[in-house]
Design a protein around this motif. Structure first.
Motif, PDB file in Angstrom:
ATOM      1  N   ASP A 170      -5.076  -6.581   0.823  1.00 10.01           N
ATOM      2  CA  ASP A 170      -5.744  -6.775   2.114  1.00 10.01           C
ATOM      3  C   ASP A 170      -4.773  -7.360   3.147  1.00 10.01           C
ATOM      4  O   ASP A 170      -4.771  -6.964   4.321  1.00 10.01           O
ATOM      5  CB  ASP A 170      -6.942  -7.712   1.957  1.00 10.01           C
ATOM      6  N   HIS A 171      -3.949  -8.302   2.727  1.00  9.59           N
ATOM      7  CA  HIS A 171      -2.964  -8.915   3.628  1.00  9.59           C
ATOM      8  C   HIS A 171      -1.964  -7.875   4.123  1.00  9.59           C
ATOM      9  O   HIS A 171      -1.671  -7.794   5.333  1.00  9.59           O
ATOM     10  CB  HIS A 171      -2.245 -10.051   2.897  1.00  9.59           C
ATOM     11  N   SER A 174      -3.557  -5.488   6.558  1.00 13.06           N
ATOM     12  CA  SER A 174      -3.794  -6.136   7.859  1.00 13.06           C
ATOM     13  C   SER A 174      -2.530  -6.160   8.717  1.00 13.06           C
ATOM     14  O   SER A 174      -2.607  -6.204   9.949  1.00 13.06           O
ATOM     15  CB  SER A 174      -4.312  -7.565   7.650  1.00 13.06           C
ATOM     16  N   LEU A 175      -1.368  -6.115   8.051  1.00 14.67           N
ATOM     17  CA  LEU A 175      -0.093  -6.080   8.784  1.00 14.67           C
ATOM     18  C   LEU A 175       0.272  -4.668   9.223  1.00 14.67           C
ATOM     19  O   LEU A 175       1.216  -4.475   9.996  1.00 14.67           O
ATOM     20  CB  LEU A 175       1.033  -6.638   7.906  1.00 14.67           C
ATOM     21  N   HIS A 205      -9.446   0.823   1.016  1.00 13.95           N
ATOM     22  CA  HIS A 205      -8.804   1.051   2.320  1.00 13.95           C
ATOM     23  C   HIS A 205      -8.459   2.525   2.545  1.00 13.95           C
ATOM     24  O   HIS A 205      -7.853   2.868   3.566  1.00 13.95           O
ATOM     25  CB  HIS A 205      -7.535   0.207   2.434  1.00 13.95           C
TER      26      HIS A 205
END
Length: 336
Positions: A170-171, A174-175, A205
């Protein structure tokens, strides 16, 4: 100089060897005057009672055997630190051994620990066959760390690897990352939930997953990067790597540097464990945190409950992970 014995203490204090034994075991049958004389003699001679002999004489043990999976991995050192702190508070002593992630050597190391007649045993991420662990649990209270079990006599302490890997994906998403590769932990028992979490997060995703077989070592991380270099051209190289653990990530970082790829400008890198290695300034690794010291404390506390007959039903503890963002992750080069 030879190590002073119980006979030496008895001669110095002018008492019998049997009385010295009673004092060392904390028996209430000894007068205060004689107890002080024996302890004074022991201090002057530098005598320390042998832990195993003391446990055999009293038919109880203050020894806890700990089998450590890999002495090179800083994660395990942090977990043992938590175990030791809790053991000290309870008046227990740790004896450590390792099998270097080899099942046969772990069996030998476990036999060695049992020769000390411990009160209980903690197995820290063992690769032992389940049958060997069940057999040990027939004779001793056993706590498994970083490995699951449904055997009634075994307590377990694990982190939620599936959630942890999902946090990492997820991190990275998000980038702006879309080409995220996972270097898995091979046969390690923690590898399965982390791999499952990675796959689930990638599908959530709408991204195509790619798992490269690896292991929880620095050498395996280097080898996995070289595998990718053979699969992709520099322009198509994945923009982010989720490694099986911090040790694996450090190896990957080294191989990326050798290939002329910069972290995080060209490739973002995420580890797992948040070991003391990850926090070093020149590494500064983004990683998934397992509260290592707390895991050790929980494991030892579970064993102490067993030793004190405070509980008979097994406990299955799952410690929630969290993400620690440092300097090895950034938006992908295509977004710069």
């Amino acid at each position: 100089m030879t190590r002073p014995t119980m006979d030496d203490v008895a001669a110095e204090a002018g008492v019998s060897r049997a009385l010295v034994s009673l004092v060392m075991r904390g028996s209430p049958k000894v007068s205060e005057q004689r107890r002080r004389a024996v302890l004074r003699a022991a201090e002057e001679l530098g005598y320390q009672p042998h832990a195993m002999a003391r446990s055999l004489a009293s038919r109880t043990s203050n020894i806890v055997g700990v089998l450590v999976s890999d002495l090179r991995n800083a994660f395990f050192a942090d977990v043992v630190e938590g175990m030791d702190a809790t053991a000290q508070q309870a008046g227990l002593e740790l004896i450590l051994n390792t099998g270097c992630r080899n099942a046969s050597r772990e069996r030998t190391a476990l036999d060695s620990l049992q020769s000390f007649r411990p009160g209980g045993i903690i197995l820290l991420s063992p690769v032992l066959p389940a049958a060997a662990i069940r057999e040990t649990a027939r004779h001793y209270p056993v706590v498994l760390v970083s490995r699951s079990s449904v055997v009634p006599g075994i307590d377990t302490v694990n982190d939620d690897g599936e959630t942890g890997a999902g946090l990492a994906v997820d991190h990275l998403v998000s980038l702006g990352h879309r080409r995220i590769v996972h270097f898995d932990g091979g046969a390690a028992f923690t590898a399965t939930p982390r791999r499952r979490g990675y796959l689930a997060a990638m599908r959530r995703h709408g991204l195509e997953p790619l798992v490269v077989p690896s292991e929880h070592t620095d050498a395996a991380g280097m080898a996995a990067v070289r595998t990718l270099l053979n699969l992709f051209s520099p322009n198509d190289f994945p923009t982010a790597l989720l490694c099986g653990n911090d040790f694996n990530a450090v190896g990957a970082m080294s191989a990326l540097a050798e290939a002329g790829l910069r972290v995080p400008q060209d490739v973002s890198l995420v580890g797992y464990d948040n070991s003391s290695l990850a926090a070093l300034h020149h590494i500064s690794l983004t990683t998934v945190d397992q509260p290592r010291v707390e895991i050790g404390r929980l494991a030892m506390a579970a064993l102490i409950e067993r030793l004190r007959d405070e509980r008979s039903a097994p406990v299955r503890m799952r410690v929630p992970p969290s993400l620690v963002v440092r300097a090895t992750t950034a938006p992908p080069r295509s977004s710069s």
